[in-house]
Design an enzyme around this catalytic site. Structure first.
Site, PDB file in Angstrom:
ATOM      1  CB  SER A 350      10.869 -28.453  35.330  1.00  0.00           C
ATOM      2  OG  SER A 350      11.552 -29.103  36.239  1.00  0.00           O
ATOM      3  CG  ASP A 351      10.154 -27.618  42.074  1.00  0.00           C
ATOM      4  OD1 ASP A 351       9.970 -26.730  41.931  1.00  0.00           O
ATOM      5  OD2 ASP A 351      10.309 -28.353  42.937  1.00  0.00           O
ATOM      6  CE  LYS A 352      17.486 -22.172  40.378  1.00  0.00           C
ATOM      7  NZ  LYS A 352      18.623 -22.915  41.083  1.00  0.00           N
ATOM      8  CE  LYS A 584       6.821 -25.147  42.840  1.00  0.00           C
ATOM      9  NZ  LYS A 584       7.343 -26.441  43.223  1.00  0.00           N
ATOM     10  CB  THR A 601       8.121 -31.085  39.317  1.00  0.00           C
ATOM     11  OG1 THR A 601       8.812 -29.930  39.357  1.00  0.00           O
ATOM     12  CG2 THR A 601       8.197 -31.775  37.705  1.00  0.00           C
TER      13      THR A 601
END
Length: 873
Positions: A350-352, A584, A601
């Protein structure tokens, strides 16, 4: 302050061709040379456009003439699709049975079997259309948008509504919506690898062409549309061949199950035919063609009854309804197979920013360096920002300006936008004293390199700079570096740091806790420093073992040959900091190498490769067109909770499909083995051909409603375990066979017991009807048994649609037996006896299921303990 590279909605964008004087024509290699100013003007005139674009009426007329801006793929007509359901191995078997019935003048069988053929085709056609229409409706929400100037005003429209002559604006991260002649703007970097195979983005300037389907990587330009739809470069060269696409794991598994059932049925049918031939030859009765026709008809009907004709329809409607359910939870599915992939996801990257945090940055007290002052530091950062930017960082800076007129007197003459590689923006500004100054803001490490500051330096200011960055990061505060250059960017002077706080989303910690309960490993992926990520990760309960992506992925790492130690390092990490776009993709590949099913994501252009590679790529709320096109799931609401809800829904859909598979295999085993064993043991045919056909109809009609059934989603990721499915279904099928064969034995015993015969007379024809009713009732009760892992007497109970469909079907079956429609009439006492019998067996089958599941659970636990023991040795 003005920003010529990005006009606001109220701007009237003049088309100002460059003053360069390159010649028109063709360059070597067949590439078009850029048009000069006169050429651009001439092209605008040819397109019958204006510097303010088209009016709304002109656009409407051209849309009616030229059609929508979409690739018009050739689609089969509805009639052709309908006829396709009468072509193939399964329809052929039914059609042969119809022909044999016709020539034998067996009219009841003829009409019922023909009805089955028409019914299966109609249901398949209807459900296929229903699923296709549902997915098409969902995809409308993913329609690409475009910024177009109509009548001098910028508006946002669907890309499909664009027409030749429209003036459009393309920004970094957007897919170019049509073929364009670029007419205004400083710079645009375009990735057109999908069209030309070029591995690197191509720089475009005024007078160049940009093609539909390519992706704007950097910069911002406007241009006149020269072609749309099938007339574009892409439309003319693409091979517009309609394709069904690759099948998901679920579809492949169900097809394998279908093949297994057909082969099993064919083998048993051969045994049945062989036994019948041997019997006739041994008895000396001889062989007659009429008898051959009867055998062929019965065997074909038996095969038809065993073929899982409803499987494709059940798959389609279950997936389509699941997609609709997900859309209500703000998650749009771009392909139905993504639902099944979601059910098996065990690692969520997940992106932050914006996903785990609120993406609502607030500026803290500035930290100036050198002679800079706090207010001048904020002004410098604002001058490195476009005043109409919607970026969260830019908005925080502009809101923190000391006064509304703080930027008066400054004119931004050029602007270099942010990109994921350079990680900075640069504003070239003419000040009140007419001096041109360059202002830059960006990641602290990038600004440090710009100013010649090294992390290893011993200079007091350098040490203080990186020390302050580390201190801020340790508290979860993001730092933005600011620098100034007065010599056209040759040398830069450090201005200071702007601390920014992006707090976690209120629901993030709870969502992550729920994710862990669901067996998900959540890994944070952020471009920020590891220290910032670790602090946020600690607050959310994710773990603090974050590593720099550059520490594990060496430059030039081949994603197809990731070393095993690197893959294990990725697997063991709680997250990754300083992540560049290529990292990624490598993170996804590394996890997949170890057998994980990965959801990733992303929101940017450079996230597209990772989203495409992931088993389930998720484009978060506000993602670019490129990211949305590459993703399997598109979120329309911020936060991680939507993804977790989607995973729970996907697992529920998986449970519905597997419960149907259990039921279908078990019933096939029951019917096929009952017919063969009864004939071999007693020379008795327990079901007529017409009974088998009616059973197939009664089984298939209510099964569609299983898509609405209440189920208990698995607490852990689920995958297709063919061994478990076949073995469990076989156990339940054998138990169901014992039930059916038990009734056959009771019937034979009844016919040989005078006391019982005097009470209710029974003959072989009535016994066939009893077995028919038992299979109709017992089959659906078996569905109620296998639809849950626990006892059927506890929740989740069947949904109302499923319960009503089964109840209606059973009422029809009872009426057929009572009134002798298509089957010999059965006394009501016998109907009651059969129902008491199947209800007793329902309880027995439930106990067998619980025992079988307990044995499986014990074996799985031992296997897990053994694996853990081996890993820790």
């Amino acid at each position: 302050m003005s920003s010529p590279s990005a006009a606001t909605a109220s701007d009237t964008p003049p088309i100002s061709p460059s003053s360069q004087t390159t010649t028109t024509g063709k360059a070597t290699g067949g590439k078009a040379m850029p048009l000069d100013a006169a050429g651009i003007t001439q092209k605008i005139i040819e397109m019958k456009s204006t510097p303010q674009g088209l009016t709304a009426d002109e656009a409407k007329q051209r849309l009616a003439t030229d059609g929508p801006n979409v690739i018009q793929a050739h689609e089969e007509s509805r009639w052709k699709k309908l006829l396709s359901y009468f072509w193939g191995p399964i329809p052929w078997m039914i059609e042969i049975a119809v022909v044999i019935s016709f020539f034998r003048h067996d009219w009841p069988d003829f009409f019922v079997i023909a009805g089955l053929l028409i019914y299966n085709a109609s249901v398949g056609f209807w459900q296929d259309n229903k699923a296709a229409n549902a997915l098409a409706a969902l995809k409308k929400g993913l329609a690409l948008k475009a910024s177009v100037c109509r009548g001098g005003e910028w508006i946002t429209v669907d890309a499909a509504d664009l027409v030749p002559g429209d003036l459009v604006k393309v920004n970094a991260g957007e897919i170019i919506p049509a073929d364009l002649l670029l007419t205004n703007g400083a710079y645009l970097s375009v990735d057109q690898a999908a069209l030309t195979g070029e591995s690197l983005p191509v720089s475009k300037k005024e007078g160049d062409s940009a093609y539909s389907g390519s992706i704007a990587r950097q910069g911002s330009m406007s241009g006149i549309i020269t072609a749309t739809g099938n007339n574009t470069f892409f439309g003319r060269t693409a091979r517009l061949v309609a394709s069904a696409g690759s099948k998901s794991h679920a579809e492949q598994a169900v097809l394998r199950i279908g093949d297994f059932l057909i082969l099993l049925a064919a083998a048993l049918a051969l045994i049945l035919v062989g036994a019948r031939l041997c019997h006739d030859l041994a008895s000396g009765t001889g062989w007659h063609w009429s008898e051959a026709g009867a055998i062929a008809q019965f065997v074909l009907v038996l095969l038809v009854a065993s073929v899982p004709v409803a499987m494709p329809a059940v798959m389609s409607v279950t997936m389509a309804l699941g997609a609709l359910a997900l859309s209500r939870q703000k998650a749009i599915v771009s392909r139905l197979s993504a639902i099944e992939e979601l059910a098996g996801v065990d690692v969520l990257c997940s992106d932050k920013t914006g996903t785990l945090t609120q993406n609502k940055l607030t500026l803290q007290a500035p930290i100036p360096f050198g002679s800079a002052q706090p207010d001048s530091l904020i002004i410098a950062a604002a001058l490195a920002t476009q005043n109409n930017s919607t970026d969260a960082i830019d908005q925080a800076i502009l809101k923190a300006l000391p006064s509304a007129d703080a930027l008066n007197g400054y004119k931004q003459t050029d602007f270099v936008p942010f990109d994921p590689v350079n990680k900075k923006t640069v504003g070239i500004v003419q000040g009140p004293d007419d001096q041109t100054i360059h202002y830059a803001k960006g990641a602290p490490q990038v600004i440090a390199r710009l100013c010649g500051i090294s992390e290893d330096a011993t200079d007091e200011q350098d040490t203080a700079y990186f020390g302050k960055v580390a201190e801020l990061a340790s508290h979860g505060t993001r730092a933005l570096g600011v620098a100034t250059s007065k010599d056209a960017g040759k040398t830069w002077q450090l201005s200071g740091l702007l601390p920014m706080l992006d707090p976690p989303r209120p629901d993030a910690a709870q969502t992550i806790a729920k994710s862990k309960q669901l067996g998900l490993s959540v890994k944070m992926v952020t471009g920020d420093d590891v220290a910032i990520g670790a602090e946020i990760s600690h607050q959310l309960g994710l773990g603090e073992h974050l590593i720099k992506a550059t520490d594990i992925f060496a430059k030039g790492t081949d994603p197809d040959k990731i070393p095993l130690d690197v893959a294990h390092a990725v697997e063991n990490a709680d997250g990754f900091g300083r992540v560049f776009p290529e990292h990624k993709f490598e993170i996804v590949k590394a996890l997949q190498e170890l057998g994980h099913i990965v959801a990733m994501t992303g929101d940017g252009v450079n996230d597209a490769p990772a989203l495409k590679q992931a088993d389930c790529g998720v484009a978060v709320s506000g993602a670019t067109d490129a990211a949305r096109s590459a993703a399997a799931l598109v979120l329309t609401a911020p936060g991680l909770s939507t993804i977790v809800n989607a995973i729970v829904e996907a697992r529920a859909i998986f449970e519905r499909i597997t419960s149907y598979v259990y039921y279908r295999i078990a019933m096939t085993i029951d019917i096929m083995f009952l017919v063969v064993i009864a004939y071999l043991a007693f020379g008795f045919q327990p079901l007529t051909a017409i009974m088998i056909v009616v059973l197939a109809l009664l089984d298939d009609i209510p099964i569609m409603t299983i898509a609405y059934d209440h189920v208990k989603a698995s607490p852990l990721p689920v995958r297709w375990n063919m061994h478990r499915i076949i073995s469990f279904s076989s156990v339940m099928g054998i138990a169901a066979l014992a039930q059916s064969f038990g009734l056959l034995l009771i019937g034979i015993w009844w016919m040989h017991t005078p006391a019982l015969m005097s009470f209710i007379p029974l003959n072989p024809l009535l016994l066939q009807t009893m077995i028919f009713l038992q299979l109709a009732a017992g089959g659906h009760l078996l569905l109620f048994v296998v639809r849950t892992k626990g006892t059927l007497f506890r929740p989740p109970y069947p949904s109302l649609p499923l319960l009503l469909a089964v109840t209606g079907t059973q009422i029809v079956a009872v009426l057929l037996c009572l009134f002798g429609i298509l089957v010999p009439a059965l006394p009501w006492q016998m109907v009651v006896i059969v129902w008491i019998y199947v209800l007793i067996w329902m309880v027995i089958l439930d106990g067998i299921k619980l025992l079988t599941n307990a044995i499986y659970a014990r074996r799985e636990k031992k296997s897990s303990e053994l694996t853990t023991h081996i890993l820790h040795r």
